[in-house]
Design a protein around this motif. Structure first.
Motif, PDB file in Angstrom:
ATOM      1  N   SER A  52      25.632  32.657 -11.307  1.00 35.75           N
ATOM      2  CA  SER A  52      25.408  32.815  -9.871  1.00 35.75           C
ATOM      3  C   SER A  52      26.372  33.790  -9.211  1.00 35.75           C
ATOM      4  O   SER A  52      26.317  33.979  -8.003  1.00 35.75           O
ATOM      5  CB  SER A  52      25.498  31.452  -9.183  1.00 35.75           C
ATOM      6  N   SER A  68      28.124  37.451  -5.398  1.00 31.78           N
ATOM      7  CA  SER A  68      27.384  36.231  -5.707  1.00 31.78           C
ATOM      8  C   SER A  68      25.927  36.390  -5.314  1.00 31.78           C
ATOM      9  O   SER A  68      25.540  37.360  -4.653  1.00 31.78           O
ATOM     10  CB  SER A  68      27.986  35.041  -4.949  1.00 31.78           C
ATOM     11  N   GLU A  69      25.127  35.416  -5.698  1.00 30.85           N
ATOM     12  CA  GLU A  69      23.715  35.411  -5.309  1.00 30.85           C
ATOM     13  C   GLU A  69      23.583  35.436  -3.786  1.00 30.85           C
ATOM     14  O   GLU A  69      22.700  36.109  -3.253  1.00 30.85           O
ATOM     15  CB  GLU A  69      23.028  34.156  -5.849  1.00 30.85           C
TER      16      GLU A  69
END
Length: 152
Positions: A52, A68-69
Motif C-alpha cells: 500500500s 501511498s495509495e
C-alpha cells in the motif's frame, strides 16, 4: 510430633527475554520509488506487489519522501476531472515529504505506540542516516501472535 521438611526450594528465575525490536520484524527487501516516477508506475507496482506504499529515494539512495495509495488517489481524482485515462503526475507532486522514521533498535511495543499516536500505516526505518527497511502496521500485527510464548 510430625515435622515436615520440604527442603530448599529452587525458584526458577525468569530469564529476561531480549527486547523485541523493529529490526527483527521490518521488511528489508524494499520497493522504492524515485521522485520523477509517474503515478501510473506507482499504481502498477503497488498492485503487482500487493503493498500500500513505499519509500521515495533520490539518486543517492537518500530518503526524500513516502508515497501511498492514498497519495495516488489525488492523481486519480485529478484524472477524473480532466478525463485522462493515464496518471502522468509524478511521485514528487504527491508524496509525503515530511516523513517520520523509526530506528531499528526501537522496541516493537514503542513502535506500536507510534502507530497509534500518529495514525499512519508505515514507517521507514533509518540507521545512521540510511534507509535500512520499513515497518508497517501489518508487520507489527503479524509479530505479536508469534510472540505469545515469549516473556515480554
Amino acid at each position: 510430633m510430625v515435622k515436615s521438611f520440604q527442603g530448599v526450594r529452587v525458584v526458577d528465575s525468569k530469564k529476561t527475554a531480549a527486547p523485541i525490536l523493529v529490526n527483527d520484524h521490518m521488511t528489508t527487501n524494499l520497493v522504492t520509488f524515485r521522485p520523477d516516477d509517474t503515478i501510473d508506475h506507482v499504481l502498477d507496482l503497488l498492485t503487482k506487489r500487493k503493498i500500500s506504499g513505499a519509500p521515495v529515494v533520490d539518486s543517492d539512495g537518500n530518503l526524500v519522501g513516502i508515497i501511498s495509495e492514498v497519495d495516488c488517489l489525488k492523481e486519480i481524482i485529478k484524472g477524473k476531472y480532466s478525463n485522462t485515462p493515464k496518471f502522468p503526475g509524478t511521485v514528487e507532486e504527491h508524496m509525503t515529504k515530511n516523513v517520520m522514521t523509526l530506528s531499528p533498535d526501537l522496541s516493537l511495543f514503542d513502535a506500536a505506540q507510534k502507530f497509534l499516536d500518529n495514525k499512519i500505516r508505515r514507517f521507514p526505518v533509518m540507521k545512521d542516516g540510511r534507509l535500512v527497511g520499513q515497518i508497517s502496521l501489518s508487520d507489527i500485527i503479524r509479530a505479536f501472535p508469534k510472540l505469545r510464548e515469549t516473556t515480554w
